[in-house]
Motif scaffolding. Structure first.
Motif, PDB file in Angstrom:
ATOM      1  N   ILE A 165      -2.950  -1.333  -8.687  1.00 49.76           N
ATOM      2  CA  ILE A 165      -4.281  -0.736  -8.569  1.00 49.76           C
ATOM      3  C   ILE A 165      -4.109   0.760  -8.340  1.00 49.76           C
ATOM      4  O   ILE A 165      -3.455   1.190  -7.388  1.00 49.76           O
ATOM      5  N   GLY A 166      -4.718   1.558  -9.220  1.00 45.20           N
ATOM      6  CA  GLY A 166      -4.602   3.006  -9.095  1.00 45.20           C
ATOM      7  C   GLY A 166      -5.779   3.700  -9.737  1.00 45.20           C
ATOM      8  O   GLY A 166      -6.745   3.066 -10.183  1.00 45.20           O
ATOM      9  N   LEU A 167      -5.716   5.017  -9.802  1.00 47.48           N
ATOM     10  CA  LEU A 167      -6.783   5.790 -10.420  1.00 47.48           C
ATOM     11  C   LEU A 167      -6.827   5.518 -11.918  1.00 47.48           C
ATOM     12  O   LEU A 167      -5.789   5.424 -12.572  1.00 47.48           O
ATOM     13  N   PRO A 168      -8.028   5.417 -12.502  1.00 48.42           N
ATOM     14  CA  PRO A 168      -8.135   5.113 -13.937  1.00 48.42           C
ATOM     15  C   PRO A 168      -7.396   6.095 -14.830  1.00 48.42           C
ATOM     16  O   PRO A 168      -6.901   5.717 -15.891  1.00 48.42           O
ATOM     17  N   LYS A 169      -7.293   7.362 -14.420  1.00 49.51           N
ATOM     18  CA  LYS A 169      -6.649   8.356 -15.272  1.00 49.51           C
ATOM     19  C   LYS A 169      -5.160   8.077 -15.487  1.00 49.51           C
ATOM     20  O   LYS A 169      -4.552   8.618 -16.411  1.00 49.51           O
ATOM     21  N   PHE A 170      -4.578   7.230 -14.651  1.00 50.50           N
ATOM     22  CA  PHE A 170      -3.158   6.914 -14.800  1.00 50.50           C
ATOM     23  C   PHE A 170      -2.897   5.777 -15.788  1.00 50.50           C
ATOM     24  O   PHE A 170      -1.750   5.547 -16.168  1.00 50.50           O
ATOM     25  N   GLU A 171      -3.942   5.080 -16.191  1.00 51.53           N
ATOM     26  CA  GLU A 171      -3.743   3.952 -17.101  1.00 51.53           C
ATOM     27  C   GLU A 171      -3.264   4.449 -18.466  1.00 51.53           C
ATOM     28  O   GLU A 171      -3.814   5.385 -19.033  1.00 51.53           O
ATOM     29  N   GLY A 172      -2.229   3.827 -18.972  1.00 57.91           N
ATOM     30  CA  GLY A 172      -1.728   4.153 -20.292  1.00 57.91           C
ATOM     31  C   GLY A 172      -0.853   5.385 -20.377  1.00 57.91           C
ATOM     32  O   GLY A 172      -0.389   5.748 -21.466  1.00 57.91           O
ATOM     33  N   THR A 173      -0.577   6.050 -19.250  1.00 55.89           N
ATOM     34  CA  THR A 173       0.277   7.231 -19.294  1.00 55.89           C
ATOM     35  C   THR A 173       1.747   6.833 -19.425  1.00 55.89           C
ATOM     36  O   THR A 173       2.132   5.701 -19.120  1.00 55.89           O
ATOM     37  N   GLY A 174       2.554   7.782 -19.864  1.00 61.48           N
ATOM     38  CA  GLY A 174       3.977   7.515 -19.980  1.00 61.48           C
ATOM     39  C   GLY A 174       4.610   7.179 -18.650  1.00 61.48           C
ATOM     40  O   GLY A 174       5.461   6.281 -18.560  1.00 61.48           O
ATOM     41  N   PHE A 175       4.200   7.886 -17.597  1.00 57.53           N
ATOM     42  CA  PHE A 175       4.785   7.613 -16.286  1.00 57.53           C
ATOM     43  C   PHE A 175       4.435   6.214 -15.807  1.00 57.53           C
ATOM     44  O   PHE A 175       5.282   5.495 -15.271  1.00 57.53           O
ATOM     45  N   THR A 176       3.179   5.806 -16.002  1.00 55.83           N
ATOM     46  CA  THR A 176       2.782   4.453 -15.626  1.00 55.83           C
ATOM     47  C   THR A 176       3.592   3.426 -16.405  1.00 55.83           C
ATOM     48  O   THR A 176       4.056   2.424 -15.837  1.00 55.83           O
ATOM     49  N   ALA A 177       3.780   3.659 -17.692  1.00 50.99           N
ATOM     50  CA  ALA A 177       4.577   2.734 -18.496  1.00 50.99           C
ATOM     51  C   ALA A 177       6.019   2.682 -18.026  1.00 50.99           C
ATOM     52  O   ALA A 177       6.688   1.644 -18.127  1.00 50.99           O
ATOM     53  N   ALA A 178       6.512   3.792 -17.499  1.00 46.15           N
ATOM     54  CA  ALA A 178       7.900   3.841 -17.052  1.00 46.15           C
ATOM     55  C   ALA A 178       8.119   3.109 -15.740  1.00 46.15           C
ATOM     56  O   ALA A 178       9.101   2.382 -15.579  1.00 46.15           O
ATOM     57  N   VAL A 179       7.206   3.289 -14.775  1.00 40.57           N
ATOM     58  CA  VAL A 179       7.484   2.778 -13.427  1.00 40.57           C
ATOM     59  C   VAL A 179       6.665   1.552 -13.035  1.00 40.57           C
ATOM     60  O   VAL A 179       7.016   0.865 -12.076  1.00 40.57           O
TER      61      VAL A 179
ATOM     62  N   ILE B 212       0.865  -1.182   0.000  1.00 39.86           N
ATOM     63  CA  ILE B 212       0.000   0.000   0.000  1.00 39.86           C
ATOM     64  C   ILE B 212       0.903   1.234   0.000  1.00 39.86           C
ATOM     65  O   ILE B 212       1.702   1.427   0.920  1.00 39.86           O
ATOM     66  N   VAL B 213       0.796   2.046  -1.032  1.00 38.97           N
ATOM     67  CA  VAL B 213       1.610   3.254  -1.150  1.00 38.97           C
ATOM     68  C   VAL B 213       0.704   4.466  -0.958  1.00 38.97           C
ATOM     69  O   VAL B 213      -0.144   4.768  -1.801  1.00 38.97           O
ATOM     70  N   VAL B 214       0.871   5.160   0.161  1.00 41.53           N
ATOM     71  CA  VAL B 214       0.058   6.334   0.474  1.00 41.53           C
ATOM     72  C   VAL B 214       0.885   7.569   0.119  1.00 41.53           C
ATOM     73  O   VAL B 214       1.783   7.977   0.862  1.00 41.53           O
ATOM     74  N   ASP B 215       0.595   8.134  -1.020  1.00 37.09           N
ATOM     75  CA  ASP B 215       1.370   9.261  -1.528  1.00 37.09           C
ATOM     76  C   ASP B 215       1.354  10.406  -0.520  1.00 37.09           C
ATOM     77  O   ASP B 215       0.303  10.855  -0.078  1.00 37.09           O
TER      78      ASP B 215
ATOM     79  N   TYR C 199       0.299  -3.943  -5.920  1.00 37.91           N
ATOM     80  CA  TYR C 199       0.656  -2.557  -5.591  1.00 37.91           C
ATOM     81  C   TYR C 199      -0.648  -1.763  -5.540  1.00 37.91           C
ATOM     82  O   TYR C 199      -1.410  -1.741  -6.499  1.00 37.91           O
ATOM     83  N   LEU C 200      -0.923  -1.134  -4.404  1.00 35.33           N
ATOM     84  CA  LEU C 200      -2.164  -0.384  -4.192  1.00 35.33           C
ATOM     85  C   LEU C 200      -1.815   1.069  -3.904  1.00 35.33           C
ATOM     86  O   LEU C 200      -1.186   1.377  -2.889  1.00 35.33           O
ATOM     87  N   TYR C 201      -2.226   1.952  -4.811  1.00 36.96           N
ATOM     88  CA  TYR C 201      -1.806   3.358  -4.735  1.00 36.96           C
ATOM     89  C   TYR C 201      -2.930   4.239  -4.196  1.00 36.96           C
ATOM     90  O   TYR C 201      -4.056   4.217  -4.699  1.00 36.96           O
ATOM     91  N   VAL C 202      -2.591   5.042  -3.177  1.00 36.95           N
ATOM     92  CA  VAL C 202      -3.521   5.981  -2.548  1.00 36.95           C
ATOM     93  C   VAL C 202      -3.034   7.391  -2.848  1.00 36.95           C
ATOM     94  O   VAL C 202      -2.020   7.844  -2.298  1.00 36.95           O
TER      95      VAL C 202
ATOM     96  N   GLN D 250     -11.684   4.132  -9.426  1.00 35.73           N
ATOM     97  CA  GLN D 250     -11.801   5.525  -9.010  1.00 35.73           C
ATOM     98  C   GLN D 250     -11.922   5.690  -7.502  1.00 35.73           C
ATOM     99  O   GLN D 250     -11.217   6.482  -6.881  1.00 35.73           O
ATOM    100  N   SER D 251     -12.838   4.951  -6.900  1.00 32.98           N
ATOM    101  CA  SER D 251     -13.116   5.116  -5.472  1.00 32.98           C
ATOM    102  C   SER D 251     -11.998   4.527  -4.622  1.00 32.98           C
ATOM    103  O   SER D 251     -11.521   3.418  -4.880  1.00 32.98           O
ATOM    104  N   LEU D 252     -11.607   5.256  -3.587  1.00 34.73           N
ATOM    105  CA  LEU D 252     -10.561   4.769  -2.691  1.00 34.73           C
ATOM    106  C   LEU D 252     -10.990   3.480  -1.988  1.00 34.73           C
ATOM    107  O   LEU D 252     -10.225   2.510  -1.926  1.00 34.73           O
ATOM    108  N   SER D 253     -12.202   3.447  -1.474  1.00 34.41           N
ATOM    109  CA  SER D 253     -12.652   2.241  -0.775  1.00 34.41           C
ATOM    110  C   SER D 253     -12.721   1.050  -1.729  1.00 34.41           C
ATOM    111  O   SER D 253     -12.391  -0.078  -1.349  1.00 34.41           O
ATOM    112  N   GLN D 254     -13.114   1.296  -2.970  1.00 32.71           N
ATOM    113  CA  GLN D 254     -13.179   0.205  -3.936  1.00 32.71           C
ATOM    114  C   GLN D 254     -11.790  -0.286  -4.341  1.00 32.71           C
ATOM    115  O   GLN D 254     -11.627  -1.457  -4.683  1.00 32.71           O
ATOM    116  N   ARG D 255     -10.802   0.606  -4.272  1.00 35.30           N
ATOM    117  CA  ARG D 255      -9.428   0.147  -4.525  1.00 35.30           C
ATOM    118  C   ARG D 255      -9.020  -0.879  -3.467  1.00 35.30           C
ATOM    119  O   ARG D 255      -8.412  -1.903  -3.785  1.00 35.30           O
ATOM    120  N   PHE D 256      -9.353  -0.617  -2.225  1.00 36.39           N
ATOM    121  CA  PHE D 256      -9.041  -1.587  -1.166  1.00 36.39           C
ATOM    122  C   PHE D 256      -9.859  -2.867  -1.339  1.00 36.39           C
ATOM    123  O   PHE D 256      -9.335  -3.969  -1.122  1.00 36.39           O
TER     124      PHE D 256
END
Length: 377
Positions: free
Chosen positions: A148-162, A44-47, A194-197, A172-178
């Motif tokens: 597991i992360g926010l849908p807006k991060f899917e397919g981005t360059g940063f996501t592809a990199a790391v 669990i990664v809490v930014d 990997y679960l991103y908050v 989208q929902s934090l509780s649904q991510r858990f």
């Protein structure tokens, strides 16, 4: 005489150890964190959840705070910005090796590029981020990896990199991510999840970590972690960490460097972020001379170092690859008080509304929790 600079972080007790140790635990290998053998581990990664902020709000984190101690904090590394820190976390290497050395940096064509959202054809995620990820290594070991992360991060360059090598699941929902993580971890077969908050960091930027809104969000995260970890079955474990901490900077702490013209003499461009400036020089300009001018002006509230001084001090890890070095500013200015640097000539006032900030090398920004649950405990 070289300036006195903060000591470099040690890779043994840093973000660089977390995912490699997690994969080793799933495969039954020895590891730096001494994690026991388990079938599935969730990270669990809490930014933005720094150890100092968690400690200060311990009464609002009844699950997390009691676990926080000297032995359960690690070093996020430097710079304390998401692009660099998450790359360190997911590759197990330091910025001088993986190549993500800041928020905005100079790319190969001389542009100042945002490494979270500025990816394009001139910055290939597969090569700009130079290290294999732990998720790619997991595939080699027959371990299924998911992120597991926010849908807006899917397919981005940063996501592809790391996150390359992991199956990305946008929720989208934090509780649904858990809840999604709970469903995954209940399945059979070796796994690494990997679960991103993102929510705490977003609120810190908008309102500050000292705000009631941030505290309320911490209570929510704490409750979700408690519920999730209670559901961990045999052979399942979880770790919780963060990519950096946060410092609240008041408007009175905004420093407009353009009001001191001598600081811009010989400067071609300034990138990085408000608490860590990467200063790139014009051809022929002396990094030593520019650093001395900044030191004379800002040395009582910031650390100022040339690229050579910073790399010699180990700021970017034990070594910096020759391909990575030009991405680092010729001069670096790292805030050590509650200040942030801006260009007052910017008509858009970019970033001037941010309260919570990070990027520098203070303990509030570099020290993050590493908490263990279930079999991982």
């Amino acid at each position: 005489m070289p300036p006195m600079l903060p000591a470099a972080f040690t890779t043994r007790a840093s973000l660089a150890t977390v995912l490699p140790s997690s994969l080793a635990a799933v495969t039954g290998a020895s590891n730096d964190l001494a994690l026991p053998r388990m079938e599935h581990l969730v990270l669990i990664v809490v930014d933005g959840l720094g150890a100092a902020a968690l400690r200060a709000r311990s009464g609002h984190a009844r699950t997390l705070a009691p676990l926080l101690g000297k032995a359960t904090t690690i070093d996020a590394g430097f710079p304390t910005t998401t692009a660099a820190a998450l790359a360190t976390l997911t590759t197990g290497t330091t910025p001088g090796e993986h190549g993500l050395v800041g928020y905005r940096v100079r790319d190969g064509s001389g542009r100042l590029t945002n490494q979270l959202s500025g990816w394009d054809a001139d910055m290939d995620p597969a090569t700009w981020q130079r290290s294999r990820t732990v998720f790619e290594c997991a595939a080699d070991e027959g371990v299924r990896a998911r992120a597991i992360g926010l849908p807006k991060f899917e397919g981005t360059g940063f996501t592809a990199a790391v996150l390359r090598g992991a199956e990305f699941i946008g929720v989208q929902s934090l509780s649904q991510r858990f809840d999604t993580a709970a469903e995954i971890v209940a399945g059979s077969g070796p796994g690494l999840t990997y679960l991103y908050v993102a929510e705490l960091d977003q609120l810190a930027h908008a309102r500050g970590w000292e705000s009631p809104d941030w505290t309320a969000a911490l209570e929510t995260v704490d409750a979700l972690v408690a519920s999730f970890t209670r559901r961990l079955g045999p052979g399942r474990g979880a770790l919780l960490t963060a990519d950096h901490g946060v410092v609240d900077v008041p408007q009175s702490g905004h420093i407009l460097y353009d009001t001191a013209p001598e600081l811009l003499d010989g400067v071609a461009g300034i990138a990085g972020e408000p608490r860590l400036l990467h200063i790139y020089l014009e051809p022929g300009a002396s990094a030593t001379a520019v650093a001395e001018r900044w030191r004379d002006s800002e040395g009582d509230r910031s650390w100022v170092a040339t690229r050579t001084e910073a790399t010699d001090a180990g700021w970017f890890g034990p070594s910096v690859d020759a391909e990575v070095a030009p991405r680092i500013g010729d001069v670096l200015v790292a805030a050590r008080k509650r200040i942030a640097y801006y260009d007052g000539r910017d008509p858009q006032r970019i970033g001037r509304n941010m309260v919570g900030q990070h990027g520098s090398i203070t303990p509030e920004e570099t020290r993050v929790p590493l908490l263990r649950f279930g079999t991982a405990g």
